[in-house]
Design a protein around this motif. Structure first.
Motif, PDB file in Angstrom:
ATOM      1  N   UNK A 523       0.823  -1.210   0.000  1.00 24.00           N
ATOM      2  CA  UNK A 523       0.000   0.000   0.000  1.00 24.00           C
ATOM      3  C   UNK A 523       0.857   1.259   0.000  1.00 24.00           C
ATOM      4  N   UNK A 524       2.007   1.187   0.686  1.00 23.69           N
ATOM      5  CA  UNK A 524       2.892   2.360   0.710  1.00 23.69           C
ATOM      6  C   UNK A 524       3.420   2.662  -0.690  1.00 23.69           C
ATOM      7  N   UNK A 525       3.929   1.644  -1.386  1.00 22.64           N
ATOM      8  CA  UNK A 525       4.442   1.865  -2.735  1.00 22.64           C
ATOM      9  C   UNK A 525       3.309   2.251  -3.684  1.00 22.64           C
ATOM     10  N   UNK A 526       2.133   1.632  -3.519  1.00 22.37           N
ATOM     11  CA  UNK A 526       1.000   1.992  -4.369  1.00 22.37           C
ATOM     12  C   UNK A 526       0.566   3.434  -4.118  1.00 22.37           C
ATOM     13  N   UNK A 527       0.531   3.800  -2.846  1.00 31.99           N
ATOM     14  CA  UNK A 527       0.136   5.161  -2.506  1.00 31.99           C
ATOM     15  C   UNK A 527       1.137   6.172  -3.030  1.00 31.99           C
ATOM     16  N   UNK A 528       2.429   5.831  -2.917  1.00 32.14           N
ATOM     17  CA  UNK A 528       3.455   6.750  -3.399  1.00 32.14           C
ATOM     18  C   UNK A 528       3.437   6.834  -4.923  1.00 32.14           C
TER      19      UNK A 528
END
Length: 781
Positions: A523-528
């Motif tokens: 989710x962090x990489x997707x959000x970024x």
């Protein structure tokens, strides 16, 4: 060369590494929105630390999900029993009966014997025996009936986790039943009986094997409770021993059953002592006696009630029968008959006599088909009928009232009286029965706490009785087989292990922990990756195609920054002034330069950057610098230096103040200031950009550098039109806050107005990497 020119020419600021970007006067290539977002290794490493709260939250959710999974996952317990196959009479060894008669030289190998034992243990006969002994319901439920009751009693008084687990299992059971019903309705699954389902389940929960090069047989039984697993393993072992004993006529379980009987008896005695102690502690003496007495009374009442009801029904039936008999009986009967003399009858009787003699004579002389004989027989039959009629007419009859009917009426009255009495008795008994049942219910309320102990005693007594029966069977078989020992020995009975073999809590917890951690990282990489904002210089250069001339770190305290932050900001501004001035093509024009600072949004830090650039230019480069606050809405520079009471740019352009009146001197800083407007002036800049630039040209000839704080691009104003008349413009982007679309829109407007944009300043950047990792990756911030 003047001192300011010499400072600029000899300064060695932090010039950013050379990059191939388009010239400032050219139209930038940032409009190509199809470019992929650029990330360096430092950017990738920063993402987990930047979204550490999201990762921690997902990890916590994973831990909670793992805890719930561990709590709700069905437990599977394992009970292990081990049998050792010793040398028996099958291969002519220690069995004495092998040499009592004619001996056949036939010897089985050890491997063949192990295979035979495994086949017998895996046979359906053993499975069916275990299912019948433990009942199909216990096999399907996964727990014994007594153990299920105890577990339910404990769970009802359990904690909140137990209640949640019980609710989850109830919902899971309902869903499973609904699914089974749907599959049966759809014809996907066959309808099987409980016994067959129990056999199939038991076959799947049993694992029987033998280690290689070993005579040991291992029986593994899995169940929902350790008691059930032990019961299955124990029952399989006992059933196999019985089958093996009947097949080979050997015996070896006598000592086993003796031991088990003794242990169960000890447990039974312990339970009885516990019950006695329980009753003594609570001073319970006559509950069972009273219950027995009340039960006897209730039984007597029930017996009397049954007898009275039966007698009542019998009396009613007799009344109905008497009524039917009375209706059928005659009111009068013949009391006497008198026969009188009749000559006709006498003559007819004589004629019948003569015809009978003739018939006898003809029958003696001729056959039965003789015509004369038939005539005589017809005459004889007619004479007999006439004689019978005359015989009834010559008798005189006398009638009288029927005594039987009178007797029936008397009996009817007696039975009716009896029915009334029986009905009264039935009502009385029913009332007594209700009172007695109420007293029994009240008595039963006092013995609820003894129910569990009594149930355990009954179960243990039943187990003891079963073991004694098995012991007697073993003794009889042992005597019948000359007390020979079986070649199958149970050296490890069914074990009772309270620790479940499934689920694997460490593995399950680690799995959910990793799942939560990976979900957080994803989710962090997707959000970024899907973020619409600009965070790093790589983002700006890849997305907008314009160079980043400087990156400024975020300051925790903007009003009173720390000394370290002040020094870092000063160094950054020195490098920025040097790069902006040295990057221009005409270095000979170092007097009267104008530099505009514009932020993409409000709060981007454009005003702070303008103040610092003006301060550094004046202090460190000995340049005569003028700072103009052109943002008449926010008036950040005027507020910073306390110039809100002085006339400013609005009054100057409007002709209400002279140039000298609008110029103020900052305290402790050699910078000339032009405020936006006075406090009492609510007017805004309505003049055209050319008029504003013309008003500022007088100041521009008197200074080396004019820094103009332009309004933010998100605020409706004449910032773009004013920026095109300045020598160069710096665009300020706030890291993690400025939207890519807003920056594109601003740069597009600047490009359309042919404004000289020298670069972008990325403000309020944050480095999320720990200090230990910064020295390895050297992130560009």
């Amino acid at each position: 060369m003047s001192s300011s020119r010499h400072a600029i020419a000899t300064a060695e600021p932090e010039i950013l590494e050379a990059r191939s970007f388009p010239a400032p006067s050219q139209v930038p290539h940032w409009v190509d929105t199809g470019r992929s977002r650029g990330f360096g290794i430092a950017s990738y490493l920063e993402i987990p630390f930047m979204h550490k709260r999201l990762i921690a939250f997902c990890t916590l959710i994973g831990i909670l999900a793992g805890w719930f999974a561990i709590l709700a996952w069905p437990r599977t317990y394992l009970s292990e029993a081990k049998l050792i196959v010793r040398v028996g009479r099958e291969n002519v060894s220690l069995d004495p009966t092998a040499t009592t008669g004619s001996t056949l030289l036939f010897q089985k190998t050890q491997q063949e014997e192990i295979v035979s034992v495994l086949e017998v243990l895996s046979s359906r006969q053993i499975i069916e025996t275990v299912v019948d002994n433990l009942t199909p319901a216990a096999i399907l439920d996964g727990q014994l009936v007594g153990a299920a009751s105890q577990e339910q009693a404990v769970t009802d008084e359990g904690s909140l986790g137990d209640q949640v687990l019980r609710s989850y299992r109830s919902v899971q059971s309902s869903a499973s039943k609904s699914l089974q019903k749907f599959l049966l309705t759809a014809g996907v699954k066959e309808s099987l009986g409980d016994r067959e389902l129990a056999i199939m389940k038991l076959q799947s929960s049993l694992a029987i094997h033998s280690p290689r090069d070993s005579t040991v047989i291992v029986i593994d039984a899995k169940a929902k409770t350790p008691t059930m697993a032990q019961a299955i393993a124990k029952e399989v072992t006992a059933s196999f021993l019985d089958q093996h004993l009947m097949a080979s006529h050997t015996e070896g379980s006598l000592e086993f059953f003796e031991t088990q009987s003794a242990e169960v008896e000890v447990q039974l005695n312990r339970l009885v002592e516990q019950r006695s102690d329980f009753m003594q502690e609570r001073k319970i003496v006559s509950i069972e006696g009273n219950r027995s007495l009340l039960q006897d009374r209730l039984t007597g009442i029930d017996r009397d009630l049954v007898i009275a009801s039966g007698e009542l029904e019998q009396a009613i039936s007799e009344i109905n029968d008497l009524k039917a008999k009375i209706e059928e009986a005659d009111d009068e009967i013949v009391s006497s008959k008198l026969a009188g003399s009749n000559p006709t009858w006498s003559g007819m009787r004589q004629q019948v006599y003569e015809l009978e003699i003739q018939e006898q004579e003809l029958a003696a002389r001729s056959t039965g088909d003789h015509p004369m004989l038939r005539v005589i027989q017809a005459q004889l039959e007619g004479a007999r009928k006439a004689l019978a009629e005359l015989d009834s007419q010559r008798v005189d009859e006398n009638t009288t009232p029927n005594p039987l009917k009178m007797k029936l009426r008397e009996d009817l009255q007696l039975q009716q009286t009896r029915v009334a009495g029986l009905r009264s008795m039935v009502e009385t008994k029913e009332q007594q029965r209700s009172e007695m049942e109420q007293r029994i219910d009240e008595l039963l309320d006092g013995e609820e706490k003894l129910t569990e102990t009594d149930r355990n005693i009954r179960l243990m007594d039943a187990s003891l009785q079963m073991l004694r029966e098995k012991l007697e069977e073993a003794r009889v078989l042992d005597e019948l087989n000359s007390k020979e020992i079986s070649n199958i020995h149970v050296f490890q009975p069914a074990s009772f292990v309270e620790r479940p073999v499934s689920p694997k809590k460490p593995m399950l917890g680690a799995g959910f922990l990793c799942l939560g951690l990976m979900t957080g990282l994803g989710l962090s990489f997707l959000r970024e990756g899907a973020s619409p904002t600009l965070r790093t210089s790589d983002d700006i250069e890849f997305q907008l195609g314009i160079p980043v001339v400087s990156t400024l770190p975020a300051m925790r305290r903007m009003r009173t920054p720390r000394l370290k932050d002040q020094q870092l900001m000063r160094q950054k501004c020195q490098a920025l002034v040097s790069e902006v001035l040295l990057s221009q093509g005409n270095r000979s024009r170092l007097h009267g330069r104008s530099l505009g600072v514009i932020g993409v949004d409000l709060g981007a830090g454009a005003s702070t950057l303008a103040v610092n650039l003006a301060t550094v230019s004046s202090t460190d480069f000995n340049m005569k610098t003028m700072l103009v606050d052109a943002d008449n809405r926010q008036r950040s520079v005027s507020k910073r230096f306390g110039l809100n009471g002085s006339p400013g740019l609005v009054e100057l352009v409007g002709g209400h103040a002279s140039h000298d009146e609008c110029v103020q001197r900052a305290d402790n800083v050699a910078v000339d200031l032009v405020a936006s407007a006075a406090d009492n002036c609510d007017a805004v800049l309505t003049s055209g950009p050319a008029e504003i630039v013309q008003a500022l040209q007088a100041y521009q000839h008197e200074c080396d550098l004019m820094v103009v704080d332009l309004p933010a691009a998100s605020d409706p104003n004449q910032a773009i039109a004013l920026a095109q008349h300045l020598d160069c413009v710096l665009v300020v982007v706030e890291s993690e806050k400025t939207l890519l679309a807003a920056a594109e829109r601003l740069l597009s407007r600047l490009a359309d107005s042919e404004t000289n944009v020298v670069g972008v300043v990325l403000n309020k950047t944050r480095c999320y990497l720990p200090r230990v990792m910064r020295g390895f990756v050297h992130p560009r911030v």
